[in-house]
Design an enzyme around this catalytic site. Sequence first.
Site, short mmCIF file in Angstrom:
data_model
loop_
_atom_site.label_atom_id
_atom_site.label_comp_id
_atom_site.label_asym_id
_atom_site.label_seq_id
_atom_site.Cartn_x
_atom_site.Cartn_y
_atom_site.Cartn_z
CD GLU A 34 -1.28 -2.39 2.01
OE1 GLU A 34 -0.09 -2.31 2.41
OE2 GLU A 34 -1.97 -3.41 2.18
NE ARG A 103 4.44 -8.84 6.81
CZ ARG A 103 4.02 -8.68 5.55
NH1 ARG A 103 4.08 -9.70 4.71
NH2 ARG A 103 3.54 -7.54 5.13
CB ALA A 226 7.00 -10.57 -19.31
CG ASP A 255 2.71 -3.08 -4.83
OD1 ASP A 255 1.67 -3.78 -4.78
OD2 ASP A 255 3.73 -3.32 -4.17
P1 ATP Z 1 4.83 -8.22 -7.71
O1 ATP Z 1 3.93 -8.94 -6.75
O2 ATP Z 1 6.19 -8.85 -7.88
O3 ATP Z 1 4.92 -6.75 -7.47
P2 ATP Z 1 2.79 -8.95 -9.60
O4 ATP Z 1 2.91 -10.42 -9.79
O5 ATP Z 1 1.74 -8.42 -8.72
O6 ATP Z 1 4.20 -8.35 -9.17
P3 ATP Z 1 3.18 -8.64 -12.44
O7 ATP Z 1 2.07 -9.21 -13.23
O8 ATP Z 1 4.44 -9.41 -12.34
O9 ATP Z 1 2.61 -8.23 -11.00
O10 ATP Z 1 3.59 -7.21 -13.01
C1 ATP Z 1 2.67 -6.14 -13.05
C2 ATP Z 1 2.81 -5.42 -14.36
O11 ATP Z 1 4.15 -4.95 -14.50
C3 ATP Z 1 2.53 -6.30 -15.57
O12 ATP Z 1 1.16 -6.26 -15.88
C4 ATP Z 1 3.40 -5.63 -16.63
O13 ATP Z 1 2.70 -4.55 -17.22
C5 ATP Z 1 4.58 -5.08 -15.84
N1 ATP Z 1 5.69 -6.04 -15.91
C6 ATP Z 1 5.96 -7.07 -15.08
N2 ATP Z 1 7.05 -7.74 -15.49
C7 ATP Z 1 7.48 -7.13 -16.60
C8 ATP Z 1 8.59 -7.34 -17.52
N3 ATP Z 1 9.45 -8.34 -17.34
N4 ATP Z 1 8.70 -6.48 -18.56
C9 ATP Z 1 7.85 -5.47 -18.74
N5 ATP Z 1 6.81 -5.22 -17.92
C10 ATP Z 1 6.61 -6.04 -16.88
#
Ligand code: ATP
Length: 313
Positions: A34, A103, A226, A255
Amino acid sequence: APRIVTLGEALVSLRSVGPLTIGGPLSMHAAGAELNVAVALARLGYASSWGGVLGDDELGEFILRSLAAERVDTTHVRRDTRPTAIMFLEARTPEVSRIFYHRKDSAGARLSPHDVDRLLDRDLAWLHLTGITPALSEGARAAVLHAAQTCRRRSVPFSVDVNFRSKLWSEQEAAEVLPWLTEGAEVVIGSPEELALAAPAGKTLEAAAEELLASGVGEVVAKLGAAGARAFTGRHVLDAPAFPVRAVDTVGAGDAFTAGYLSARLDGEDVAARLRRGCLLGAFAVGHLGDWEGLPRRDELDLLDRGPGETHR
Ligand code: ATP
């Protein structure tokens, strides 16, 4: 001015450059899902508030100082005798990191419904919650459910990032609580697996999105790493590609995406533009070490439009 409020647990993250068993330098960052969203929105120029409980210690002071530097309002942050939580982020190889939390019984878990009422004042324009906070303690769970309920009662729009954390609770526990959190949210964001958790009958992403929309959620947004992101609005299903960047540190991408999506929505942009801004902020986050340090100010949003390797003069 209308405020965007988030509440949850902030932690100090300590990042290693190699295996933790070897020791060596650690860099110190303010973190927490957050908090990351609050900073990202402040960078884009919004009046952004973060609420929560910090330890009455140096680490709590460090987090307050970091938020002040980013112009995030912390008026209603409470201090407690319990310590501020810590997480270690171990870069085991350039591609593989591990997270270790310290935590348990931290100050952040002392959040209670009383903390929420002070935060949700008349200026509240949007509230953002995550599925991490309800996993911390009974009090924290009561606090976020109370916050969501207050928004429903006052017709204040709110968003939920499911953010399932298996180290904090089981899938069964999460599946019981999440529907109470997401009901009536304007925006629910998560990975496909997380969205299926929030909509227990929905096994596929499509079924989960349909179930959430049927429960009164306005938009369901799936983060696809990605591969970009997909939004379900009931009328449309829209896809957006990720921006091509060299991934340096993927922690915090989710986030950043959430903050980008919400900011475009608050700007009155359509769903395609919301997805695009989400992916754009996600790309900024993965292209930089640290959860939020590399995120753009509003006047930097077009920085990735030009090709890689360009120096802007
Ligand atoms: P985390 O919990 O690690 O913060 P997450 O799993 O909640 O990540 P992801 O889907 O991995 O979220 O990433 C969020 C967004 O960030 C994706 O929708 C994409 O737009 C961007 N993103 C993530 N990884 C990449 C990458 N390797 N290259 C470009 N954009 C990426």
